[in-house]
Scaffold this active site. Structure first.
Site, PDB file in Angstrom:
ATOM      1  N   GLY A  20       0.817  -1.213   0.000  1.00 38.73           N
ATOM      2  CA  GLY A  20       0.000   0.000   0.000  1.00 38.73           C
ATOM      3  C   GLY A  20       0.851   1.263   0.000  1.00 38.73           C
ATOM      4  O   GLY A  20       0.586   2.225  -0.717  1.00 38.73           O
ATOM      5  N   ARG A  43       2.861  11.685  -8.319  1.00 35.99           N
ATOM      6  CA  ARG A  43       2.117  11.698  -7.046  1.00 35.99           C
ATOM      7  C   ARG A  43       2.856  10.972  -5.926  1.00 35.99           C
ATOM      8  O   ARG A  43       2.230  10.452  -4.990  1.00 35.99           O
ATOM      9  CB  ARG A  43       0.726  11.067  -7.201  1.00 35.99           C
ATOM     10  CG  ARG A  43      -0.201  11.918  -8.006  1.00 35.99           C
ATOM     11  CD  ARG A  43      -1.507  11.207  -8.266  1.00 35.99           C
ATOM     12  NE  ARG A  43      -2.295  12.014  -9.176  1.00 35.99           N
ATOM     13  CZ  ARG A  43      -3.363  12.724  -8.812  1.00 35.99           C
ATOM     14  NH1 ARG A  43      -3.794  12.675  -7.589  1.00 35.99           N
ATOM     15  NH2 ARG A  43      -3.997  13.451  -9.690  1.00 35.99           N
ATOM     16  N   ARG A  87      -0.709  -8.300  -4.004  1.00 36.96           N
ATOM     17  CA  ARG A  87      -0.734  -7.255  -2.969  1.00 36.96           C
ATOM     18  C   ARG A  87      -0.075  -7.799  -1.716  1.00 36.96           C
ATOM     19  O   ARG A  87      -0.339  -8.941  -1.308  1.00 36.96           O
ATOM     20  CB  ARG A  87      -2.191  -6.847  -2.682  1.00 36.96           C
ATOM     21  CG  ARG A  87      -2.383  -6.128  -1.365  1.00 36.96           C
ATOM     22  CD  ARG A  87      -3.714  -5.429  -1.246  1.00 36.96           C
ATOM     23  NE  ARG A  87      -4.103  -5.212   0.131  1.00 36.96           N
ATOM     24  CZ  ARG A  87      -3.543  -4.341   0.978  1.00 36.96           C
ATOM     25  NH1 ARG A  87      -2.537  -3.579   0.582  1.00 36.96           N
ATOM     26  NH2 ARG A  87      -3.986  -4.226   2.218  1.00 36.96           N
ATOM     27  N   GLY A  89       0.115  -6.550   2.110  1.00 34.86           N
ATOM     28  CA  GLY A  89      -0.415  -5.474   2.946  1.00 34.86           C
ATOM     29  C   GLY A  89      -0.741  -5.938   4.351  1.00 34.86           C
ATOM     30  O   GLY A  89      -0.322  -7.004   4.783  1.00 34.86           O
ATOM     31  N   SER A 201      -2.109  -6.488  11.410  1.00 30.12           N
ATOM     32  CA  SER A 201      -1.355  -5.398  12.031  1.00 30.12           C
ATOM     33  C   SER A 201      -2.063  -4.795  13.235  1.00 30.12           C
ATOM     34  O   SER A 201      -1.455  -4.109  14.045  1.00 30.12           O
ATOM     35  CB  SER A 201      -1.094  -4.280  11.021  1.00 30.12           C
ATOM     36  OG  SER A 201      -2.308  -3.714  10.596  1.00 30.12           O
ATOM     37  N   ASP A 202      -3.377  -5.027  13.356  1.00 32.71           N
ATOM     38  CA  ASP A 202      -4.084  -4.483  14.513  1.00 32.71           C
ATOM     39  C   ASP A 202      -5.392  -5.232  14.760  1.00 32.71           C
ATOM     40  O   ASP A 202      -5.890  -5.927  13.881  1.00 32.71           O
ATOM     41  CB  ASP A 202      -4.369  -2.974  14.349  1.00 32.71           C
ATOM     42  CG  ASP A 202      -5.065  -2.646  13.046  1.00 32.71           C
ATOM     43  OD1 ASP A 202      -4.396  -2.211  12.106  1.00 32.71           O
ATOM     44  OD2 ASP A 202      -6.286  -2.851  12.961  1.00 32.71           O
TER      45      ASP A 202
HETATM   46  N1  HPA Z   1      -9.227  -1.582   8.940  1.00 35.87           N
HETATM   47  C1  HPA Z   1      -9.103  -1.437   7.621  1.00 35.87           C
HETATM   48  N2  HPA Z   1      -7.963  -1.625   6.974  1.00 35.87           N
HETATM   49  C2  HPA Z   1      -6.887  -1.966   7.699  1.00 35.87           C
HETATM   50  C3  HPA Z   1      -6.949  -2.124   9.076  1.00 35.87           C
HETATM   51  C4  HPA Z   1      -8.178  -1.926   9.721  1.00 35.87           C
HETATM   52  O1  HPA Z   1      -8.305  -2.072  10.939  1.00 35.87           O
HETATM   53  N3  HPA Z   1      -5.714  -2.461   9.504  1.00 35.87           N
HETATM   54  C5  HPA Z   1      -4.916  -2.506   8.411  1.00 35.87           C
HETATM   55  N4  HPA Z   1      -5.622  -2.210   7.311  1.00 35.87           N
END
Ligand code: HPA
Length: 235
Positions: A20, A43, A87, A89, A201-202
């Protein structure tokens, strides 16, 4: 040249990795590719073409969200004759996923109108490439990298105030990210290959997030898995 990409067809491989973040494209170029050249900075969507173990490959950022991924992947497939996009990500976890788990995405599920507007595709689910997935899965086994397979929710909204889980429950989505639906839809329309390798990642309420060190480690694992997998394309 396209409205968003300035390089020539000769400057790009038919195999593309798309993180990304454009700075991650630079990171991959700096750390993993040989004889790499910068091919795009329009960009600041940095793109590079180089060689990994002798295989020509391009890495370029997708930006965030379906509209951005939709533009870049469409132009790469349609105007630059790219055949394969992976991808790499991150996602937020819905189910019993742990931070740093890696998912190979089977299907992208979305409320997005992207595919409807693209070519009147009326389903809320679109699949990834069986061919690429097979290569990735084989390589993960070979390298002893643990991956999960499953569906992902591709949302157009990061900050949500509602708790509607209808689509997520319908397709048993493991987590949420924001780019695969446009990527897989373009590949479907244009008869190309697209897959996605995604690290958690979260957590969904964003109370657990990867540290910088964990982020880097899991990122490197995804990058190596993707690069090693593409070595076998066409073999
Ligand atoms: N929401 C949407 N996209 C994401 C998130 C999320 O919590 N974490 C990483 N990409």
């Amino acid at each position: 040249m396209t409205p968003h990409l300035e390089f020539k067809k000769e400057d790009i491989s038919n195999i593309v990795l798309m993180p990304g973040d454009p700075l991650r494209a630079k990171y991959i170029s700096d750390n993993y590719l040989e004889n790499s050249i910068e091919i795009n900075d329009v960009r600041n969507m940095l793109g590079y073409t180089g060689y990994y173990k002798g295989k020509k490959i391009t890495v370029i950022g997708s930006g965030m969200g379906n509209p951005s991924m939709g533009i870049y992947s469409y132009e790469l497939y349609k105007f630059y004759d790219v055949d394969y996009i992976i991808r790499i990500g991150t996602c937020g976890a819905y189910k019993d996923l742990k931070l740093m788990d890696v998912i190979l995405v089977d299907n992208s599920c979305s409320e997005s109108t992207y595919a409807k507007v693209l070519d009147d595709y009326n389903l809320d689910i679109v699949k990834s490439s069986d061919y690429l997935n097979k290569l990735i899965e084989e390589k993960a086994k070979e390298k002893d990298i643990n991956i999960l397979r499953g569906n992902i929710h591709c949302s157009d909204v990061f900050y949500k105030e509602t708790n509607n889980t209808e689509l997520i429950d319908k397709y048993n989505c493991l987590g949420v990210e924001m780019e695969t639906f446009a990527l897989f839809s373009n590949a479907r329309l244009l008869n190309k290959n697209a897959s996605a390798i995604i690290t958690v990642s979260d957590s969904i309420n964003h109370d657990l997030v990867l540290s910088q060190e964990e982020r880097e480690k899991s990122l490197n694992m995804m990058i190596i898995l993707a690069l090693e997998s593409i070595l076998n394309i066409g073999e």
